[in-house]
Design an enzyme around this catalytic site. Sequence first.
Site, PDB file in Angstrom:
ATOM      1  CB  CYS A   2       2.585 -22.791  -9.313  1.00 54.95           C
ATOM      2  SG  CYS A   2       3.413 -23.806 -10.531  1.00 54.95           S
ATOM      3  NE  ARG A  27       3.287 -16.619  -6.851  1.00 51.20           N
ATOM      4  CZ  ARG A  27       3.839 -16.757  -5.663  1.00 51.20           C
ATOM      5  NH1 ARG A  27       3.711 -15.810  -4.783  1.00 51.20           N
ATOM      6  NH2 ARG A  27       4.497 -17.840  -5.347  1.00 51.20           N
ATOM      7  CD1 TRP A  77       6.356 -19.983 -15.044  1.00 56.58           C
ATOM      8  CD2 TRP A  77       7.640 -21.556 -14.108  1.00 56.58           C
ATOM      9  NE1 TRP A  77       7.639 -19.761 -15.444  1.00 56.58           N
ATOM     10  CE2 TRP A  77       8.446 -20.703 -14.894  1.00 56.58           C
ATOM     11  CE3 TRP A  77       8.243 -22.624 -13.444  1.00 56.58           C
ATOM     12  CZ2 TRP A  77       9.824 -20.885 -15.016  1.00 56.58           C
ATOM     13  CZ3 TRP A  77       9.605 -22.807 -13.563  1.00 56.58           C
ATOM     14  CH2 TRP A  77      10.389 -21.941 -14.340  1.00 56.58           C
ATOM     15  CG  ASN A 102       2.048 -23.406  -5.914  1.00 52.27           C
ATOM     16  OD1 ASN A 102       1.351 -23.705  -6.878  1.00 52.27           O
ATOM     17  ND2 ASN A 102       2.006 -22.223  -5.323  1.00 52.27           N
ATOM     18  N   GLY A 103       5.177 -26.634  -6.261  1.00 54.50           N
ATOM     19  CA  GLY A 103       6.345 -27.402  -5.827  1.00 54.50           C
ATOM     20  C   GLY A 103       6.565 -28.579  -6.766  1.00 54.50           C
ATOM     21  CD  GLU A 485      19.163  -5.857 -11.572  1.00 55.30           C
ATOM     22  OE1 GLU A 485      19.600  -7.011 -11.465  1.00 55.30           O
ATOM     23  OE2 GLU A 485      17.943  -5.606 -11.601  1.00 55.30           O
ATOM     24  CE  LYS A 489      15.358  -6.149 -14.073  1.00 54.45           C
ATOM     25  NZ  LYS A 489      15.865  -6.574 -12.818  1.00 54.45           N
ATOM     26  CD  GLU A 492      14.879 -10.221 -15.213  1.00 55.85           C
ATOM     27  OE1 GLU A 492      14.606 -11.007 -14.309  1.00 55.85           O
ATOM     28  OE2 GLU A 492      14.992  -8.984 -15.002  1.00 55.85           O
ATOM     29  CG  HIS A 508      41.580 -10.811 -19.685  1.00 55.30           C
ATOM     30  ND1 HIS A 508      42.893 -11.140 -19.912  1.00 55.30           N
ATOM     31  CD2 HIS A 508      41.600  -9.775 -18.805  1.00 55.30           C
ATOM     32  CE1 HIS A 508      43.675 -10.351 -19.193  1.00 55.30           C
ATOM     33  NE2 HIS A 508      42.909  -9.513 -18.523  1.00 55.30           N
ATOM     34  CE  LYS A 607       8.291  -9.343  -8.377  1.00 57.14           C
ATOM     35  NZ  LYS A 607       9.366  -8.516  -8.954  1.00 57.14           N
TER      36      LYS A 607
HETATM   37  C1  G6P Z   1      13.057 -14.504  -9.942  1.00 59.64           C
HETATM   38  C2  G6P Z   1      12.583 -13.098 -10.302  1.00 59.64           C
HETATM   39  C3  G6P Z   1      13.726 -12.102 -10.131  1.00 59.64           C
HETATM   40  C4  G6P Z   1      14.298 -12.185  -8.721  1.00 59.64           C
HETATM   41  C5  G6P Z   1      14.705 -13.631  -8.372  1.00 59.64           C
HETATM   42  C6  G6P Z   1      15.019 -13.769  -6.885  1.00 59.64           C
HETATM   43  O1  G6P Z   1      13.984 -14.936 -10.872  1.00 59.64           O
HETATM   44  O2  G6P Z   1      12.113 -13.061 -11.633  1.00 59.64           O
HETATM   45  O3  G6P Z   1      13.252 -10.794 -10.360  1.00 59.64           O
HETATM   46  O4  G6P Z   1      15.400 -11.358  -8.612  1.00 59.64           O
HETATM   47  O5  G6P Z   1      13.622 -14.523  -8.626  1.00 59.64           O
HETATM   48  O6  G6P Z   1      13.844 -13.533  -6.162  1.00 59.64           O
HETATM   49  P1  G6P Z   1      13.780 -12.998  -4.687  1.00 59.64           P
HETATM   50  O7  G6P Z   1      12.297 -12.894  -4.404  1.00 59.64           O
HETATM   51  O8  G6P Z   1      14.439 -14.032  -3.839  1.00 59.64           O
HETATM   52  O9  G6P Z   1      14.454 -11.690  -4.643  1.00 59.64           O
END
Ligand code: G6P
Length: 612
Positions: A2, A27, A77, A102-103, A485, A489, A492, A508, A607
């Site tokens: 948000c 975001r 959001w 927000n929150g 990672e 990616k 996502e 395993h 984000k």
């Molecule tokens: C969200 C974002 C990710 C990020 C994670 C942690 O899930 O989509 O890309 O890695 O938050 O965010 P930070 O700002 O704490 O790295």
Amino acid sequence: MCGIVGAVAERNVVQILLEGLKRLEYRGYDSAGVALVDTNNHNKLSVVRRTGKVIALANAINETNGLGTIGIAHTRWATHGGVTEANAHPHSSEERFAVVHNGIIENHKSLRDMLTQKGFTFTSDTDTETIAHSVALHMQSTDDLLSAVQAAVKSFKGAYGAVVMDQTTPEKLVVARSGSPLVIGLGIGENFLASDQMALLPVTRRFIFLEEGDVAEITRTSVKIIDGNGDIVERDVVDSTVEHDAGDKGGYRHYMLKEIHEQPLVLRNALNGRVSSEGIAPGIFGEGADEIFKQTSYVKIIACGTSYHAGVTAKYWLEQYANVQCDVEIASEFRYRRSYVPANSLLITISQSGETADTLAALKLAKEIGYMSSLSICNVDGSSLVRESALSFLTRAGAEIGVASTKAFTTQLAALLMLVLSIGKHKNMDPTVSANIVKALVSLPAKLEETLALAGEIENLAEEFSDKQHSLFLGRGDQYPIAMEGALKLKEISYIHAEAYASGELKHGPLALIDADMPVIVVAPNNELLEKLKSNVEEVRARGGIMYVFADKEAHFESDDTMRVVQVPHCMESVAPIVYTIPLQLLSYYVALIKGTDVDQPRNLAKSVTVE
Ligand code: G6P
């Protein structure tokens, strides 16, 4: 997640609010809205909301001809209540009070019952609407909006960054912060507020960051802040150092691609003045850091998402190179369990945004349970994590707009290698090893440039993934978190199910999944684990699996019917996790491009996750 924007000015604020929302789009959100005291409509409260993108909201406001010198706006959001216009913010009460938030107000059910009994009618399923009606309730016993908000927030449990506007006093906004960030932007004869300074960069670069428990009244010409104890306080005015303009894709089709290609440049920035051929510069982790590192005998790293993967990589590095014990934990786990704190423990948080709710809560907990000190590795100066940690280190990646983190990750890794050198100094680190790491870091930007030249080859290879539903990523040692990672990616942004395994775990369980429809992606630099990895590759081949191997030339993998090999430029072992990240980022980008997904704003993701 948000986003909030607010403005009080002499001029029409509609475009400022919409531009602010656009700048917060990165975001992640699912609906948007604006509330104005509408000078084109007898100064009535006008609320326009739409599901979908900010552009749909802008078109709707154009149609209503809304105009005003005071307003609040929001990108939502969804947490409580589905993605509908009725659930979008702003929420209002008595056609007089409007609120963006927000929150999460955790006790919203009991508040809703109480407010319903008192005659308020709810029109949404959100927790936020309880804020609007609570303020209206408290305004029954005062004529001061600030006092009503102060009284109302006392009944809230949970997290909030909220802004309240009263149609009958269209010269002020009242804001409250607890758990969700809010920043006031100072203009000349006009003032603004937002959940993220990015939203306000076109109108000001001077900011006041509100602190936990603050409530503030903002007019065109004044800012009055009251802290959690009820005292009027002055907060520092900070000149923003954010350099990058979120509005610019620099000729690239997506922010993500731009950010992937920016990595040599931002890595240069990240290293500048900190590491050179002379070695690691002293004191780069701030005043008192060396004393703390000297005393540290245990490191705990806490993070979420991509930042967590940087932490896992650092565990390998800190133990292998710097002779210090290290564990890594996901913030949402750490914050809700009882954990053992060894003597002289240093808590390190890693975060791109510095506002991730779980990471912030973990830091708060660590302070309570006896951690000796805290260090935040973060990309955003002035963020909550930076302000609340004893030491902080900025990664200097510049604003990252794509939801899927790329350059923030590689700069975090570079920062962590610098940390290895800085802690290692006090832990009998082998001088030859530290000299090699310095050398590897200094040549890293050029190495990344070389690696980015693989883009064309990887774009071709991505075609083979377009009809796949599942995939497996394999790595060993410090390449295991890189495989994690890579899998993150891909899932996502292309929505292909991807799992990562330490290659030794293959037999395993995951071996049962191998067939020609399950691509296996292998990261294979030329290190001491190469022969082990080769055995794992043979295990996959024997089961009819199709592999995509990112390998050093010296690793001697050859492409054949079951294996496509992409040769990654040879690099020094310590920086290999950073170098091998690049082809995996490119792979996920090009697969997503073929699949036609929303690369920069993937569905359901945000984000900056400012709620738990
Ligand atoms: C969200 C974002 C990710 C990020 C994670 C942690 O899930 O989509 O890309 O890695 O938050 O965010 P930070 O700002 O704490 O790295």
